[in-house]
Motif scaffolding. Sequence first.
Motif, PDB file in Angstrom:
ATOM      1  N   ARG A   6       0.870  -1.167   0.000  1.00  0.00           N
ATOM      2  CA  ARG A   6       0.000   0.000   0.000  1.00  0.00           C
ATOM      3  C   ARG A   6       0.908   1.218   0.000  1.00  0.00           C
ATOM      4  O   ARG A   6       2.072   1.151   0.408  1.00  0.00           O
ATOM      5  CB  ARG A   6      -0.957   0.009   1.189  1.00  0.00           C
ATOM      6  CG  ARG A   6      -0.300   0.199   2.540  1.00  0.00           C
ATOM      7  CD  ARG A   6      -1.334   0.386   3.641  1.00  0.00           C
ATOM      8  NE  ARG A   6      -2.104  -0.817   3.874  1.00  0.00           N
ATOM      9  CZ  ARG A   6      -3.350  -0.816   4.350  1.00  0.00           C
ATOM     10  NH1 ARG A   6      -3.947   0.323   4.610  1.00  0.00           N
ATOM     11  NH2 ARG A   6      -3.982  -1.945   4.569  1.00  0.00           N
ATOM     12  N   LYS A   7       0.374   2.326  -0.446  1.00  0.00           N
ATOM     13  CA  LYS A   7       1.206   3.517  -0.599  1.00  0.00           C
ATOM     14  C   LYS A   7       1.641   4.070   0.750  1.00  0.00           C
ATOM     15  O   LYS A   7       0.860   4.172   1.688  1.00  0.00           O
ATOM     16  CB  LYS A   7       0.449   4.596  -1.372  1.00  0.00           C
ATOM     17  CG  LYS A   7       1.273   5.860  -1.610  1.00  0.00           C
ATOM     18  CD  LYS A   7       0.493   6.884  -2.420  1.00  0.00           C
ATOM     19  CE  LYS A   7       1.309   8.157  -2.622  1.00  0.00           C
ATOM     20  NZ  LYS A   7       0.579   9.161  -3.427  1.00  0.00           N
ATOM     21  N   TYR A   8       2.917   4.404   0.843  1.00  0.00           N
ATOM     22  CA  TYR A   8       3.420   5.148   1.990  1.00  0.00           C
ATOM     23  C   TYR A   8       4.692   5.875   1.569  1.00  0.00           C
ATOM     24  O   TYR A   8       5.280   5.588   0.517  1.00  0.00           O
ATOM     25  CB  TYR A   8       3.676   4.244   3.206  1.00  0.00           C
ATOM     26  CG  TYR A   8       4.691   3.137   2.989  1.00  0.00           C
ATOM     27  CD1 TYR A   8       6.058   3.381   3.081  1.00  0.00           C
ATOM     28  CD2 TYR A   8       4.286   1.837   2.724  1.00  0.00           C
ATOM     29  CE1 TYR A   8       6.983   2.367   2.900  1.00  0.00           C
ATOM     30  CE2 TYR A   8       5.205   0.816   2.542  1.00  0.00           C
ATOM     31  CZ  TYR A   8       6.556   1.090   2.634  1.00  0.00           C
ATOM     32  OH  TYR A   8       7.466   0.088   2.447  1.00  0.00           O
ATOM     33  N   TYR A   9       5.083   6.830   2.382  1.00  0.00           N
ATOM     34  CA  TYR A   9       6.279   7.609   2.101  1.00  0.00           C
ATOM     35  C   TYR A   9       7.401   7.143   3.030  1.00  0.00           C
ATOM     36  O   TYR A   9       7.238   7.142   4.253  1.00  0.00           O
ATOM     37  CB  TYR A   9       6.030   9.101   2.341  1.00  0.00           C
ATOM     38  CG  TYR A   9       4.920   9.691   1.501  1.00  0.00           C
ATOM     39  CD1 TYR A   9       5.133  10.054   0.177  1.00  0.00           C
ATOM     40  CD2 TYR A   9       3.650   9.906   2.050  1.00  0.00           C
ATOM     41  CE1 TYR A   9       4.114  10.609  -0.589  1.00  0.00           C
ATOM     42  CE2 TYR A   9       2.631  10.465   1.297  1.00  0.00           C
ATOM     43  CZ  TYR A   9       2.865  10.805  -0.019  1.00  0.00           C
ATOM     44  OH  TYR A   9       1.852  11.360  -0.777  1.00  0.00           O
ATOM     45  N   ALA A  10       8.529   6.759   2.439  1.00  0.00           N
ATOM     46  CA  ALA A  10       9.713   6.475   3.253  1.00  0.00           C
ATOM     47  C   ALA A  10      10.379   7.812   3.551  1.00  0.00           C
ATOM     48  O   ALA A  10      10.585   8.632   2.651  1.00  0.00           O
ATOM     49  CB  ALA A  10      10.671   5.556   2.496  1.00  0.00           C
TER      50      ALA A  10
END
Length: 221
Positions: free
Chosen positions: A114-118
């Motif tokens: 699922r989309k996430y920001y590192a």
Amino acid sequence: VTTDPGDLMANLMGAATGLPAGMQFQTTIKDAKVRLGDGRELPCRVVLRDKDLDLIFFRVAQKPEAALPAVAPAEAGVAQALDEVIVVNRMGHVAGRSVAAAVSRISAVVEKPRKYYAIGQDTGMAGLGSPVFTPDGKYLGMMALRSVPAQGRPGMSAMLGGGLSLGLLPIVVPADQIAEAASQAPQAPPKEEKKAPAKADVKPASAPAAESAAPAAPREP
């Protein structure tokens, strides 16, 4: 794993030494409070857990007299790799719980599972649970910690380096995912069902030995 440190410990110990058969970790929240800017603390209760997002949703036990200030998820921002972001948190008691801010950068935008920001490793554990904003003030999301079991047993150098080698990655959960999960949170925590007290086993009084040895004869009309 911030919301359930047991999973984090299981992943770390499993990677380093392998968990002994039957060993498991379990955490329980026994007490939680919301600390306000003026120092007051309001008791609250868990109403929803989302392990996939690493989030726990609380509601204050009693409705406050005035609405509490909150971030509006509807004003969500977006970011790309190398974009600057602002991480806002509240410092510990040594700094009088003062509000602090730090500039970090998005290191990658991950789309699966699922989309996430590192976010940059320089932010580290100190920012976990903090809201993250774009430079123009839009709410990007909240910092959490993604943890997966490390592949194989890492060497000493990898363990000292930490981070990705141990299956740990600080991330920003996007605002729209937080809003979607929050919409499923009930207005009040589920009430525990009260079990009816078990009925005591009532045994008839013991009959004399002579009578209990044979069935009673029918009475004549």
